[in-house]
Design an enzyme around this catalytic site. Structure first.
Site: not given
Length: 510
Positions: A53, A110, A163, A330, A335, A339, A377-378
């Site tokens: 992620d 997500s 996710t 996952e 992620d 952040h 996912d990104h």
């Protein structure tokens, strides 16, 4: 309030959805649960889908340089098929690509990304298992389960988070996680026009759906506080071995996981997200250190799914017992730490995720008929590697000067003065001399295997200098690595919705 829930069975829901899909098509093509185009080259016994992620291309490069040196490779980088995945979402009420009412959103979250690869449709940010107009769409895990495959879902996040939930639920809003229902968290009147009855799956708390629909045989991760005693009763009623205690809100441990057995296992190891690996390593005697690693969960999930496969799938109502399995894994905290712009923990989570990739790669090599896909996912936070000894615009008093100002065709307006650091924004290396300054935008530095002896993290002599563009997602394409039957389809660039078809063809469910 705690809503009154009916038992939402995976079989009844998916049967209705598949019937609808056959009539209307999904992503422009009609699907069936047993398509047979005579092409065995893309068919696999098992599919393992690994998702880092927030993992962008630079996350991969930085982790490689940190742990293996510039000339080394992560496990994922040794997989033969490599490419990129486009990740854009769409706005609410948008049509699909090519439609007259198509309205793209360049940056996904997500939830919309999970719906893209799980269900093959573009949707709006925050939506799970529904298209951009709110229509329920079947997920790959539901289709695999109905077709007789064993299924598993593993995450270092809350298992109700976007996710993992994207494979096991349908929700207008990803925040409708449970344990209680609320209009604010679950309804979206901009999609439906009027409030839906609480019996509608799209406003059923995700925890309630997961505990009752039986979509995944093996569920491992975090998020114990999202579930309550009624959920434990529902799980046990379907034959799940529940590790720890949901009713008593007692988390499971890695020892519980190691001894777990049975066709269905449900284990949550933290009331929220799992703990970052760096914290567990720094505090080996802590309660959090009793949580399993992603590698341990991946290995155990494969073992449980394999054993269930060899015994036949007792829940298979298709009459095709003894098939393979579909497993999603996952690494969620890449992620979450991106952040937070925490480079040290981001790198640690990248290493933990790649260690899980290595476990899966070894299994796939032994098995010989497993499709492995590793992607994201990104991208999160615009993670970047900068030149040693330099600085970023975030640290600067002025933007970069136009070094080609002598060429009138290339001259910027207005002309910029020379670029320089702003002493108030750049007070030293953020994991070194500037660590005590909360307003510091300086880079973080890390020792690499080729640095001279004595070089430490946080020093100006460390070889890897890392920084972030923001604290949010970006719209960059993400990397994909793959091996096994059909993996050549991932060479080059594909859209995230194409992953649904690639996995579905491998499992012969689309």
């Amino acid at each position: 309030m705690k809503r009154q829930t009916s038992v939402l069975t995976s079989t009844s829901l998916v049967t209705a959805l598949v019937a609808s899909v056959i009539l209307t098509g999904l992503g422009g093509a009609a699907l069936t649960a047993s398509a047979d185009d005579g092409n065995d080259r893309t068919r696999a016994t098992n599919v393992i889908y690994l998702l880092g992620d927030g993992m962008g291309r630079t996350h991969v490069t930085a982790a490689r340089e940190r742990y293996y040196g510039a000339a080394g490779k992560l496990a994922m980088e040794t997989l033969p098929a490599q490419g990129f995945v486009s990740t854009y979402a769409v706005e609410k009420l948008s049509g699909q690509p090519g439609a007259a009412d198509f309205k793209p959103n360049p940056v996904t979250d997500s939830a919309s990304a999970a719906t893209a690869w799980s269900s093959g449709v573009k949707t709006y940010n925050a939506a799970l298992g529904v298209d951009a107009k709110g229509a329920v769409v079947p997920t790959m895990m539901e289709l695999a389960k109905k077709a007789g495959y064993r299924t598993g879902n593993v995450s270092t996040a809350e298992i109700t988070d976007a996710t993992p939930a994207g494979q096991m639920s349908h929700a207008l809003a990803r925040g409708c996680q449970g344990p209680v229902y609320s209009d604010a968290a679950c309804q979206d009147l901009s999609i439906t026009g009027a409030a839906l009855p609480t019996s509608d799956v799209r406003v059923t708390p995700i925890a309630d759906q997961i505990a009752r629909n039986g979509t995944a045989d093996v569920i491992l991760g975090g998020g114990l506080s999202r579930f309550d005693a009624a959920d434990e009763t529902a799980l046990k009623g379907q034959g799940y071995s529940v590790l720890g205690s949901i009713a008593g809100q007692s988390t499971a441990t890695k020892a519980d996981l190691a001894s777990a057995s049975g066709a269905k296992v449900f284990g949550l190891f933290n009331k929220g997200n799992l703990t970052v690996e760096k914290t567990k390593q720094d505090n080996p005697s802590s309660v959090q250190a009793q949580e399993p690693t992603l590698s341990e969960m991946a290995s155990k999930a494969i073992d449980l799914l394999q054993k269930g496969k060899s015994n036949g799938n007792k829940d298979d109502r298709s009459g095709k017992g003894g098939k393979g399995f579909y497993l999603q894994i996952e690494g969620a905290l890449i992620d979450k730490r991106s952040h937070a712009n925490d480079a040290a923990q981001t790198l640690g989570e990248m290493k933990a995720f790649d260690d899980a990739v290595a476990v899966v790669k070894d299994f796939a090599k032994r098995d010989g008929n497993t499709l492995v896909i590793v992607t994201a996912d990104h991208e999160c936070a615009g993670f970047n590697i900068i030149e040693k000894g330099t600085f970023t615009n975030a640290e600067a008093g002025t933007p970069p000067a136009n070094v080609d100002s002598g060429n009138t065709a290339n001259n910027s307006t207005p002309t910029r003065p020379s670029n320089s650091k702003d002493a108030a924004r750049s007070t030293g290396i953020v994991n070194g001399a500037g660590a005590a300054d909360p307003k510091n935008f300086g880079p973080a530095t890390f020792r690499t295997p080729t640095d001279a002896a004595g070089v430490v993290d946080g020093s100006p002599d460390a070889g890897l200098w890392l920084t972030y563009l923001s604290g949010n997602h970006t719209g960059a394409d993400v990397p994909v690595f793959a091996t096994g039957p059909g993996s050549e389809q991932l060479q080059g660039t594909v859209d995230n919705t194409a992953l649904f078809g690639i996995v579905g063809r491998a499992l012969r469910v689309v």
